[in-house]
Scaffold this motif. Structure first.
Motif, mmCIF file in Angstrom:
data_model
loop_
_atom_site.group_PDB
_atom_site.id
_atom_site.type_symbol
_atom_site.label_atom_id
_atom_site.label_comp_id
_atom_site.label_asym_id
_atom_site.label_seq_id
_atom_site.Cartn_x
_atom_site.Cartn_y
_atom_site.Cartn_z
ATOM 1 N N ASN A 2 31.154 -9.081 -31.626
ATOM 2 C CA ASN A 2 29.841 -9.618 -31.633
ATOM 3 C C ASN A 2 29.726 -10.792 -31.028
ATOM 4 O OD1 ASN A 2 28.531 -7.085 -32.417
ATOM 5 N ND2 ASN A 2 29.195 -7.880 -34.662
ATOM 6 N N LEU A 5 29.762 -10.826 -27.298
ATOM 7 C CA LEU A 5 28.330 -10.361 -26.805
ATOM 8 C C LEU A 5 27.372 -11.521 -26.491
ATOM 9 C CD1 LEU A 5 28.186 -6.778 -28.319
ATOM 10 C CD2 LEU A 5 28.583 -7.332 -25.962
ATOM 11 N N LEU A 355 22.648 -4.281 -25.994
ATOM 12 C CA LEU A 355 24.186 -4.507 -25.342
ATOM 13 C C LEU A 355 25.087 -3.255 -25.742
ATOM 14 C CD1 LEU A 355 24.224 -8.192 -26.349
ATOM 15 C CD2 LEU A 355 23.757 -7.166 -24.210
#
Length: 541
Positions: A2, A5, A355
């Motif tokens: 995460n 991203l 995403l």
């Protein structure tokens, strides 16, 4: 993962803002872009995955720094520092604070990306709430779209919409002699069950006190203020604690909604969210009330099917003449909720990149209405423009009213995937042309009044650059049709719109764009800078 991203999303936003605000166009050769850093005589080099006609570029995973000594990879912190150095060389700013704010935004986004989302909603109010609480990455041209300075990490789960926040509002009963309020439209402000509970809690001699809803975080913040403690000590303000049904936090963080009630609440919150602390100065709430009054009067003449304005029905606060330093932290704006049975989604959430590899949620709606061919997508876009751009432009042309209809202030209700109702909200951002509007009882010094040129500039940015530009990008990129062909559809639509403003949109070589990166670095959140960008309507004419 995460964190990776979130950093990639931040890098894309920083690069696109840097190009838009300092270079104008992205120079691409052989699939690679070189973004100059003149202050050090080097360039940032990155692969371009998608080249946008309007600046919404997407990039490869690795970023490089290229100079006289060759090319080498650049890590995230070094990249942010290079951007900060370049901005500092252009005119000063707070480099360390800027880097900290970027880090804050990235950390918040990473946490939001790790939050498990609820099952796909089906009931109307659940659909609306899901959209409001699914904006995980934020503004595509903002360097710190998810920064929030004031909430401690452990408080995010309670208050962040991206984490599904829901809570009871706190209420304050205030003696009427120190209340400043204005009502400009019909509608209940406080749920009946809250009023009833308050009367039970209050003494008989306090039954004329008026109720102010408060965000629970704000209630804790105010409890530490000596001026607030003095009001309570004198009996002019009575904290009632949490009362009533749970409300959920919308995408703006401090606006809250009870889907079973006709009014939502734009609450003060002494937290710096993106650019500035989100309290409600009295000038701002008066501006919103003035806007609602002007809009309500003009709307009686409108014939715009599928277009609706969610008015602020008024405000309530502490009279600043009594306790001036508390007014901004207690002022509440009361806003109409969309009608029952509708399921409007905030447009910003529909347009945001997902995403997990899927296209933005907008494509789900367009595909629900038909195949993703050029003819179908063009017709979907035309129907959308008829209920959004067309009325927004007509209202400015006929009444001089310029709405701040950027994608987070715009809501879309669909049926069978087709756009059928468009809502614009947040009257505080409305501006009215001093030269052309019928302002009636407005004071000549109302903060609502702008020159015609500035009102028009604001409309062009919010509606064309921010709103239509993002919509066309998403439709053009993810259907494979391309942005340019859909800008041509927008141009065809504008040629059917009467008036000199539509004609100007088709002829002007540039459009204004808010310089969020330069403004953030220079700490100009409430007085943002603007730059000019190429007008794709001219290039596709």
């Amino acid at each position: 993962m995460n964190e990776v991203l979130a950093r990639a999303a931040a890098r894309q936003r920083l690069l696109n803002a840097l190009v838009r605000e300092t270079g104008g166009q992205l120079a691409v050769s052989g699939g690679w872009a070189r973004i100059p850093l003149p202050s050090i005589g080097e360039s940032l080099v990155v692969a371009v995955v998608y080249h946008s006609d309007f600046g919404h570029h997407a990039y490869g995973e690795q970023l490089y720094r290229e100079g006289p000594r060759g090319r080498r990879p650049v890590g995230h912190e070094e990249f942010v520092a290079l951007v900060a150095d370049e901005l500092a060389a252009r005119g000063g700013g707070a480099k360390e604070a800027f880097c900290d704010q970027v880090a804050n935004s990235v950390a918040r986004s990473a946490r939001y990306l790790g939050h498990r989302r609820a099952a796909r909603p089906t009931r109307p109010h659940e659909i609306t709430r899901c959209a409001e609480q699914s904006l995980l990455l934020g503004h595509p041209f903002h360097p710190t779209p998810k920064s929030a300075e004031g909430f401690a990490d452990h408080e995010l789960a309670r208050y962040a919409p991206e984490l599904g926040a829901a809570f009871q509002l706190h209420y304050l009963a205030v003696a009427p002699e120190i209340v400043l309020q204005e009502r400009v439209a019909d509608g209940a402000w406080i749920p009946a069950e809250v009023e009833e509970k308050a009367r039970i809690e209050l003494r008989t001699d306090q039954h004329d006190h008026l109720l102010l809803p408060m965000h629970p975080w704000q209630a804790g913040y105010l409890a530490r203020k000596p001026a607030f403690a003095d009001l309570v000590e004198r009996g002019q303000a009575v904290p009632l604690g949490p009362v009533g049904a749970q409300v959920y936090a919308t995408s703006s963080v401090r606006t809250t909604c009870d889907p079973g009630f006709e009014t939502s609440w734009k609450l003060p919150l002494h937290v710096r969210i993106t650019n500035f602390v989100r309290n409600n100065p009295v000038e701002h709430v008066r501006r919103a009330a003035d806007a609602s009054r002007v809009v309500a009067a003009a709307a009686r003449r409108w014939r715009h099917d599928g277009f609706e304005v969610l008015l602020e029905t008024g405000y309530r606060t502490i009279d600043p003449a009594v306790v001036g330093d508390l007014a901004a932290d207690l002022s509440v704006l009361f806003r109409r909720n969309p009608g029952p049975g509708t399921a409007p989604r905030v447009l910003a959430a529909l347009l945001e990149d997902r995403l997990d590899g899927r296209a933005p949620a907008l494509l789900d709606l367009v595909a629900e209405a038909g195949p993703l061919s050029f003819d179908h997508v063009a017709e979907w876009l035309r129907r959308y423009l008829r209920i959004s751009l067309g009325p927004l432009l007509a209202v400015f042309t006929e009444d001089g009213i310029s709405f701040e209809a950027h994608v987070q202030n715009s809501l879309l209700h669909t049926e069978g995937g087709w756009p059928v109702r468009f809502y614009v909200r947040d009257m505080e951002g409305t501006s009215v042309s001093r030269e052309r509007a019928e302002v009636g009882a407005l004071d000549d010094n109302s903060p609502l009044l702008y020159s015609d040129a500035e009102s028009w500039m604001r409309l062009r940015y919010h509606v064309l650059t921010n709103h239509v530009g993002h919509l066309v990008h998403v439709l053009g990129r993810y259907t494979g049709i391309g942005e340019r062909r859909l800008w041509a559809v927008v141009g065809e639509f504008l040629r059917t719109c009467p008036g000199r403003y539509a004609a100007e949109l088709l002829a002007s070589p540039t459009l204004p764009a808010k310089a969020n990166l330069l403004s953030r670095f220079a700490e100009r959140g409430e007085r943002p800078l603007y730059v000019d960008v190429r007008n794709p309507l001219v290039e596709t004419r």
